[in-house]
Design an enzyme around this catalytic site. Structure first.
Site, PDB file in Angstrom:
ATOM      1  N   GLY A 101       0.792  -1.105  -0.193  1.00 49.29           N
ATOM      2  CA  GLY A 101      -0.184  -0.039  -0.004  1.00 49.29           C
ATOM      3  C   GLY A 101       0.683   1.015  -0.255  1.00 49.29           C
ATOM      4  O   GLY A 101       2.048   1.255   0.200  1.00 49.29           O
ATOM      5  N   CYS A 117       4.925  -5.685   1.342  1.00 48.82           N
ATOM      6  CA  CYS A 117       5.427  -4.799   1.250  1.00 48.82           C
ATOM      7  C   CYS A 117       4.750  -3.957   3.119  1.00 48.82           C
ATOM      8  O   CYS A 117       5.311  -3.755   4.090  1.00 48.82           O
ATOM      9  CB  CYS A 117       4.863  -4.293  -0.031  1.00 48.82           C
ATOM     10  SG  CYS A 117       6.324  -2.536  -0.476  1.00 48.82           S
ATOM     11  N   TYR A 118       3.792  -3.398   2.557  1.00 45.88           N
ATOM     12  CA  TYR A 118       2.842  -2.195   3.351  1.00 45.88           C
ATOM     13  C   TYR A 118       2.797  -3.073   5.269  1.00 45.88           C
ATOM     14  O   TYR A 118       3.072  -3.014   5.787  1.00 45.88           O
ATOM     15  CB  TYR A 118       2.526  -0.699   3.005  1.00 45.88           C
ATOM     16  CG  TYR A 118       1.311  -0.570   4.547  1.00 45.88           C
ATOM     17  CD1 TYR A 118       1.848   0.508   5.022  1.00 45.88           C
ATOM     18  CD2 TYR A 118      -0.037  -1.499   4.792  1.00 45.88           C
ATOM     19  CE1 TYR A 118       1.024   1.135   5.623  1.00 45.88           C
ATOM     20  CE2 TYR A 118      -0.329  -1.017   5.646  1.00 45.88           C
ATOM     21  CZ  TYR A 118      -0.205   0.536   5.937  1.00 45.88           C
ATOM     22  OH  TYR A 118      -0.741   0.879   7.052  1.00 45.88           O
ATOM     23  N   HIS A 147       6.772  -7.578  -3.796  1.00 43.84           N
ATOM     24  CA  HIS A 147       6.076  -8.145  -4.697  1.00 43.84           C
ATOM     25  C   HIS A 147       6.200  -9.718  -4.984  1.00 43.84           C
ATOM     26  O   HIS A 147       6.463  -9.204  -6.344  1.00 43.84           O
ATOM     27  CB  HIS A 147       5.493  -7.094  -5.374  1.00 43.84           C
ATOM     28  CG  HIS A 147       5.076  -5.746  -4.935  1.00 43.84           C
ATOM     29  ND1 HIS A 147       3.886  -5.550  -4.427  1.00 43.84           N
ATOM     30  CD2 HIS A 147       5.891  -4.523  -4.334  1.00 43.84           C
ATOM     31  CE1 HIS A 147       3.805  -4.993  -3.687  1.00 43.84           C
ATOM     32  NE2 HIS A 147       4.726  -4.035  -3.973  1.00 43.84           N
ATOM     33  N   GLU A 170       4.243 -11.404  -6.341  1.00 47.62           N
ATOM     34  CA  GLU A 170       2.965 -11.107  -7.434  1.00 47.62           C
ATOM     35  C   GLU A 170       3.215 -10.167  -8.724  1.00 47.62           C
ATOM     36  O   GLU A 170       2.391 -10.779 -10.153  1.00 47.62           O
ATOM     37  CB  GLU A 170       1.418 -10.628  -7.318  1.00 47.62           C
ATOM     38  CG  GLU A 170       1.289  -8.602  -6.529  1.00 47.62           C
ATOM     39  CD  GLU A 170       2.420  -8.853  -5.289  1.00 47.62           C
ATOM     40  OE1 GLU A 170       2.732  -9.414  -4.734  1.00 47.62           O
ATOM     41  OE2 GLU A 170       2.204  -7.224  -5.345  1.00 47.62           O
ATOM     42  N   ASP A 206     -19.281 -12.623 -21.524  1.00 49.44           N
ATOM     43  CA  ASP A 206     -19.955 -12.688 -20.178  1.00 49.44           C
ATOM     44  C   ASP A 206     -21.470 -13.204 -20.333  1.00 49.44           C
ATOM     45  O   ASP A 206     -21.654 -14.355 -19.790  1.00 49.44           O
ATOM     46  CB  ASP A 206     -20.397 -11.592 -19.299  1.00 49.44           C
ATOM     47  CG  ASP A 206     -18.672 -10.930 -19.293  1.00 49.44           C
ATOM     48  OD1 ASP A 206     -18.115 -11.737 -19.315  1.00 49.44           O
ATOM     49  OD2 ASP A 206     -18.639  -9.771 -19.170  1.00 49.44           O
ATOM     50  N   LYS A 232     -12.307 -12.502 -15.838  1.00 49.70           N
ATOM     51  CA  LYS A 232     -12.688 -12.353 -17.739  1.00 49.70           C
ATOM     52  C   LYS A 232     -12.306 -13.540 -17.836  1.00 49.70           C
ATOM     53  O   LYS A 232     -13.483 -14.184 -18.475  1.00 49.70           O
ATOM     54  CB  LYS A 232     -12.940 -10.952 -18.575  1.00 49.70           C
ATOM     55  CG  LYS A 232     -13.608 -11.513 -19.654  1.00 49.70           C
ATOM     56  CD  LYS A 232     -13.245 -10.077 -20.445  1.00 49.70           C
ATOM     57  CE  LYS A 232     -14.501  -9.741 -20.814  1.00 49.70           C
ATOM     58  NZ  LYS A 232     -15.686  -8.274 -20.602  1.00 49.70           N
TER      59      LYS A 232
END
Ligand code: XMP
Length: 510
Positions: A53, A80-81, A166, A168, A223, A366
C-alpha cells in the site's frame, strides 16, 4: 469453497494477488482492513495475504490490521506495507527511509519455508519507502538485498511470513513459487476449476430460484452469453433470455450470437429494435447524451419485454446479470477508479423493476468466465471475442449516428478485425476497434481529388480495461489494413492508428 483472503491496503497490485492465487486454482477474495475477520466466515478462510500500500505505517491515517486477524491463528503472508504493519504491530522496529527503493533487486541470500525449493538467482521487485529494521520476536530474517537487510521474515511456528518485495508481479519471476509455498502452509483445497465453479453456481442458483423464473439480458459479449448458457443448463425453461438488437453491433454479430445460443438450447427471445434506436439517436452528437439515450431505450424495451413475458408465463422474480469482479470492485468505490464515463449495461436498470438480482459471476475475472465458457462448450468465436461496449458502435461513430455512417464503420471494423485474425494478432490483443471520425481530409484517388472520411484504428493490451497500452503492431500489418480499408471502402480515404495509452486517454473515443 474455502478461500485465501487478500486484505487490501491500496496497492495497485492487490487484484493481481487474487489473480495469481486463482491461477494456482485457489479461490481468493479481497477484503478491507476495516472488515472484522469474523464477518468473512462464509468464505471459509484458510489464510490471509496482506497487500502492499502507498501509506507509511507511521502516518496518521495508516490503515490497521483487521480485527481478529492475529487471533485467527491462520497462516499470514504480508507483503510490503503489510510486512511493515505486521512487524510494527508485533513489536518489531520499522523505520522510514529517505529514499524510496523502486525496481528490480537481486536477493543476496534467501532461505526458510517460503523459499523452499527455490534456487539460483532471485530477482525481486521492490517498491517501498519504510523498511523493517528489527524483526519482532519469534521471527527470522529469511532474505537480504544490498539496500534492504531485512527483505523477508518468517515465524515458522505461527506460520507468519513477510516479504518486502512483490511476489505477485511478473518482475519477480520466481514469485509464484513463493505464493505456492505459502499455500502449502495452509489447509486450502485447490478446487478452483471451471467445472467446480459451474457446479457451485448451478447448485446455488437452483437453491435460490427453486420453481421461480429468471430473466437475463444478453448483450452478445462473452459474460452474458456464458451466463445464458450456464443458467440455461441449470434452469432450462425457467430461464428467459432476452437479446435486444439495437443495431449498433458489428457486422453479422447479432445473427451469430442468436444462432449460437439457440443452437445451444438457450430459451432466447431476440428483439429487433434497430429502427427504434436509430430514431432516438437522430441528430445527437454528444457522447454522454448518446449513452443516456441508449441506456434509456434499452431499459424501456427490456421492461416491455419483461412485462410481456410475465403476462404469458407468470411472474418473473429474478433478474440475472453478468457482473464481473472488476465491476464490483470498481463500483464499490474503495481504491477503484472514479466514474469516468457513465458505463451502460443492465446495471442501470431502475430499482422499481422489483426483481431479485442474481449475479453469479460477481466473484470472477474475465479469463475465468472464458474458462467456464470453454467447459460449457460455447463456440470459440463467442468466447474469445474482444470486449464490446453496451452502447456499441454509437460511441465509435463520432458525431451523429446515421445508418450510412454506421455502415461505413461496420465495414472498416470488419476489415480491421479480419486482418487481425488473419495475421494471428486477434487473440494477442485485448481489444481492437475502429472509429469513424467527423473529420474529412483531402486525398487523391486515381487522377481525382477526394475529400472524404478519416477513420482511426485502436488496439490495446490490458488486463481488465482499467489501464491499457496501445498495441505495437508490425508496420506490414498496419500497411495491409490501411490498404484494404481505403481500397474497399470508397467513403474512406485516410486511416490513422491511435498511439495513446490509458490513462490519459480512454480505450473508447467517446
Ligand atoms: P474506456 O473507454 O472507459 O473503456 O477506457 C474501458 C472498457 O469498457 C468498455 N466500455 C463499456 N462497456 N458499457 C460497457 O458495457 C459502456 O458504456 C462502456 N464504455 C466503455 C470499453 O469498450 C473498454 O473495454
Amino acid at each position: 469453497m474455502s478461500s485465501i483472503i487478500v486484505i487490501d491496503y491500496g496497492s495497485q497490485y492487490t487484484r493481481l494477488i487474487t489473480r495469481r492465487l486463482r491461477e494456482l486454482k485457489v479461490y481468493s477474495v479481497i477484503s478491507s482492513p476495516e472488515t472484522d475477520i469474523a464477518e468473512l466466515k462464509e468464505y471459509d478462510p484458510k489464510g490471509f495475504i496482506l497487500s502492499g500500500g502507498p501509506q507509511s505505517v507511521y502516518s496518521d491515517s495508516a490503515p490497521d490490521l483487521p480485527k481478529g486477524l492475529l487471533e485467527s491463528g491462520l497462516p499470514i503472508l504480508a507483503i510490503c506495507y503489510g510486512m511493515q504493519l505486521l512487524a510494527k504491530e508485533l513489536g518489531g522496529v520499522v523505520s522510514a527511509s529517505q529514499h524510496r527503493e523502486y525496481g528490480k533487486t537481486e536477493l543476496i541470500s534467501y532461505g526458510g519455508d517460503l523459499f523452499e525449493g527455490v534456487d539460483g538467482e532471485f530477482v525481486a521487485w521492490m517498491s517501498h519507502g519504510d523498511a523493517v529494521k528489527r524483526p519482532p520476536s519469534g521471527f527470522f530474517t529469511t532474505a537480504t538485498t544490498t539496500n534492504t537487510p531485512i527483505a523477508a521474515l518468517e515465524d515458522p511456528r505461527r506460520k507468519i511470513y513477510a516479504l518486502q518485495f512483490h511476489p505477485e508481479v511478473r518482475h519477480t519471476p520466481k514469485g509464484l513459487h513463493l505464493l505456492e509455498n505459502f499455500l502449502n502452509q495452509t489447509d486450502i483445497v485447490r478446487d478452483w476449476t471451471p467445472e467446480n465453479i459451474v457446479r457451485t453456481i448451478t447448485e446455488d442458483v437452483r437453491a435460490l430460484v427453486q420453481e421461480g423464473r429468471v430473466l437475463l439480458a444478453i448483450s452478445g459479449g462473452v459474460d452474458s452469453s456464458t451466463l445464458g448458457l450456464l443458467l440455461s443448463r441449470a434452469l432450462d425453461k425457467q430461464l428467459f433470455a432476452v437479446f435486444v438488437d439495437h443495431g449498433l453491433l458489428r457486422l453479422g454479430e447479432a445473427r451469430e450470437v442468436e444462432e449460437a445460443l439457440l443452437a445451444l438450447g438457450v430459451n432466447l427471445t431476440v428483439i429487433d429494435a434497430r429502427e427504434r434506436f436509430l430514431e432516438s439517436l437522430k441528430g445527437v452528437s454528444d457522447p454522454e447524451q448518446k449513452r443516456k439515450i441508449i441506456g434509456r431505450e434499452f431499459i424501456e424495451i427490456f421492461y416491455q419485454e419483461a412485462d410481456r413475458l410475465q403476462k404469458e408465463h407468470g411472474e418473473i422474480e429474478f433478474l440475472a446479470q453478468g457482473t464481473l469482479y472488476p465491476d464490483v470492485i470498481e463500483s464499490a468505490g474503495g481504491h477503484g477508479a472514479a466514474s469516468i464515463k457513465s458505463h451502460h449495461n443492465v446495471g442501470g436498470l431502475p430499482e422499481d423493476l422489483h426483481f431479485t438480482l442474481i449475479e453469479p459471476f460477481r466473484n470472477l475475472f474475465k479469463d475465468e468466465v472464458r474458462n467456464i465458457a470453454t467447459s460449457l462448450g460455447l463456440p470459440d468465436s463467442l468466447r474469445d471475442r474482444h470486449p464490446f461496449p453496451g452502447p456499441g458502435l454509437a460511441i465509435r461513430c463520432i458525431g451523429e449516428v446515421t445508418p450510412e455512417r454506421l455502415a461505413i464503420l461496420r465495414r472498416v471494423d470488419d476489415i480491421f478485425i479480419s486482418c487481425l485474425r488473419e495475421f494471428g494478432l486477434y487473440d494477442k490483443t485485448w481489444q481492437a476497434l475502429a472509429v469513424l471520425t467527423p473529420v474529412r481530409s483531402v486525398g487523391v484517388m486515381g487522377d481525382d481529388r477526394s475529400y472524404s472520411n478519416l477513420v482511426a484504428l485502436r488496439a490495446v493490451s490490458s488486463i481488465d480495461g482499467m489501464t491499457a497500452d496501445w498495441s505495437r503492431f508490425p508496420a506490414d500489418f498496419l500497411a495491409t489494413v490501411s490498404n484494404r480499408i481505403v481500397n474497399s471502402v470508397p467513403e474512406v480515404n485516410r486511416v490513422v492508428y491511435d498511439i495513446t495509452s490509458k490513462p490519459p486517454a480512454t480505450i473508447e473515443w467517446e
